[in-house]
Motif scaffolding. Structure first.
Motif, PDB file in Angstrom:
ATOM      1  N   TRP A 299       6.821  -4.396  -9.710  1.00 51.82           N
ATOM      2  CA  TRP A 299       5.413  -4.458  -9.201  1.00 51.82           C
ATOM      3  C   TRP A 299       5.954  -3.798  -7.706  1.00 51.82           C
ATOM      4  CZ3 TRP A 299       0.655  -6.063 -11.041  1.00 51.82           C
ATOM      5  CH2 TRP A 299       0.715  -6.855 -12.035  1.00 51.82           C
TER       6      TRP A 299
ATOM      7  N   VAL B  58       2.335  -1.660 -11.721  1.00 49.47           N
ATOM      8  CA  VAL B  58       3.491  -2.465 -12.373  1.00 49.47           C
ATOM      9  C   VAL B  58       4.159  -1.066 -13.033  1.00 49.47           C
ATOM     10  CG1 VAL B  58       1.788  -3.218 -14.083  1.00 49.47           C
ATOM     11  CG2 VAL B  58       4.075  -4.275 -13.645  1.00 49.47           C
TER      12      VAL B  58
ATOM     13  N   GLU C 135      -2.754  -8.034  -3.009  1.00 48.19           N
ATOM     14  CA  GLU C 135      -1.543  -7.364  -2.449  1.00 48.19           C
ATOM     15  C   GLU C 135      -1.556  -5.922  -2.848  1.00 48.19           C
ATOM     16  OE1 GLU C 135       1.510 -10.671  -4.119  1.00 48.19           O
ATOM     17  OE2 GLU C 135      -0.038 -10.332  -5.562  1.00 48.19           O
TER      18      GLU C 135
ATOM     19  N   ALA D 266      -5.236   2.178 -15.259  1.00 50.32           N
ATOM     20  CA  ALA D 266      -5.512   0.788 -15.567  1.00 50.32           C
ATOM     21  C   ALA D 266      -6.575   0.199 -14.683  1.00 50.32           C
ATOM     22  CB  ALA D 266      -4.234  -0.084 -15.316  1.00 50.32           C
ATOM     23  N   GLY D 267      -7.286  -0.638 -15.442  1.00 53.81           N
ATOM     24  CA  GLY D 267      -7.902  -1.404 -14.822  1.00 53.81           C
ATOM     25  C   GLY D 267      -7.526  -2.601 -13.870  1.00 53.81           C
ATOM     26  N   CYS D 268      -8.188  -3.624 -13.269  1.00 58.20           N
ATOM     27  CA  CYS D 268      -7.695  -4.411 -12.231  1.00 58.20           C
ATOM     28  C   CYS D 268      -6.541  -5.328 -12.752  1.00 58.20           C
ATOM     29  CB  CYS D 268      -8.890  -5.483 -11.855  1.00 58.20           C
ATOM     30  SG  CYS D 268      -8.313  -6.744 -10.814  1.00 58.20           S
ATOM     31  N   LEU D 269      -5.332  -5.187 -12.043  1.00 66.88           N
ATOM     32  CA  LEU D 269      -4.142  -5.721 -12.476  1.00 66.88           C
ATOM     33  C   LEU D 269      -3.924  -7.348 -11.774  1.00 66.88           C
ATOM     34  CD1 LEU D 269      -1.867  -3.040 -11.837  1.00 66.88           C
ATOM     35  CD2 LEU D 269      -2.658  -3.766 -14.101  1.00 66.88           C
ATOM     36  N   ASP D 270      -5.163  -7.596 -11.136  1.00 67.44           N
ATOM     37  CA  ASP D 270      -5.459  -8.824 -10.843  1.00 67.44           C
ATOM     38  C   ASP D 270      -4.429  -9.501  -9.607  1.00 67.44           C
ATOM     39  OD1 ASP D 270      -7.132 -11.126 -10.490  1.00 67.44           O
ATOM     40  OD2 ASP D 270      -6.011 -12.480 -12.152  1.00 67.44           O
ATOM     41  N   ARG D 271      -3.812  -8.578  -8.889  1.00 61.67           N
ATOM     42  CA  ARG D 271      -3.153  -8.753  -7.509  1.00 61.67           C
ATOM     43  C   ARG D 271      -3.830  -8.222  -6.308  1.00 61.67           C
ATOM     44  NH1 ARG D 271       3.149  -9.277  -8.736  1.00 61.67           N
ATOM     45  NH2 ARG D 271       3.137 -10.581  -6.853  1.00 61.67           N
TER      46      ARG D 271
ATOM     47  N   ASP E 123       7.111  -8.236  -5.035  1.00 57.27           N
ATOM     48  CA  ASP E 123       7.798  -9.745  -5.299  1.00 57.27           C
ATOM     49  C   ASP E 123       9.490  -9.491  -4.817  1.00 57.27           C
ATOM     50  OD1 ASP E 123       5.755 -10.938  -6.549  1.00 57.27           O
ATOM     51  OD2 ASP E 123       6.157  -9.396  -8.109  1.00 57.27           O
TER      52      ASP E 123
END
Lengths: 113, 113
Positions: A76, A69, A64, A56-61, A105
């Motif tokens: 996550w 995911v 962290e 996947a590309g950037c998962l925007d976390r 989380d």
């Protein structure tokens, strides 16, 4: 409807320049994704109705990371090395048991009331 | 637990050589992923708790592509052009209503019994 994959695992492989946000690829995510894919195949877990290890590309976390995911559960994880990947494969993907120590989380552990 | 993203959308951007399995990138998936990302931002839907338009590697449904999957629902769509992307954004991502004509896995419409 039964999900097409029981566990669909997305590894962030995004690479960023120095000085930008942290980058999963700079933490070895490409190598770990290949390792996870190999382990899942060896365990006979790969395929429709079972497990898919996905790029996947950037998962925007980013802060962290490195992150993965797992859907449809929406779990996550972060990880450091092969030992962590092994535990995710054996516990979560083969056994259905969440690896709590690697969760991003954390469940709320405060006592109720 | 509330999902980190309400709708996490993965576009297969995999590119293959001629003669190999069909390839989503050869059907314009890169351009469509950028278009979807722009439309979701314009609609104010982007961000944690809302929508993420993600790049992905091969989702392993090449013969049914170009494909996207939206988690945690696990909805698989195919698409042709901007009109289809608009409908997915407006109906599914903004309105929560599945776009049945673009589903890869059609619901069983045979009468019961």
């Amino acid at each position: 409807m039964t999900p097409y994959f029981e566990h669909h695992v997305f590894f962030c492989l995004n690479r960023r320049d120095p000085g930008d946000r942290p980058s999963c690829a700079n933490c070895g995510s490409e190598k770990m994704q290949e390792y996870a894919k190999k382990r899942v195949k060896q365990a006979g877990l790969a395929g429709p109705g079972k497990v898919r290890i996905n790029k996947a590309g950037c998962l925007d976390r980013c802060e962290e990371g490195p992150v993965i995911v797992i859907y449809p559960q929406g779990t996550w994880y972060t990880y450091v090395d092969e030992t962590d990947i092994d535990e995710i494969v054996e516990s979560h993907l083969a056994g259905g048991k969440i690896v709590e120590r690697l969760l991003i989380d954390k469940p709320d552990t405060k006592p109720a009331g």
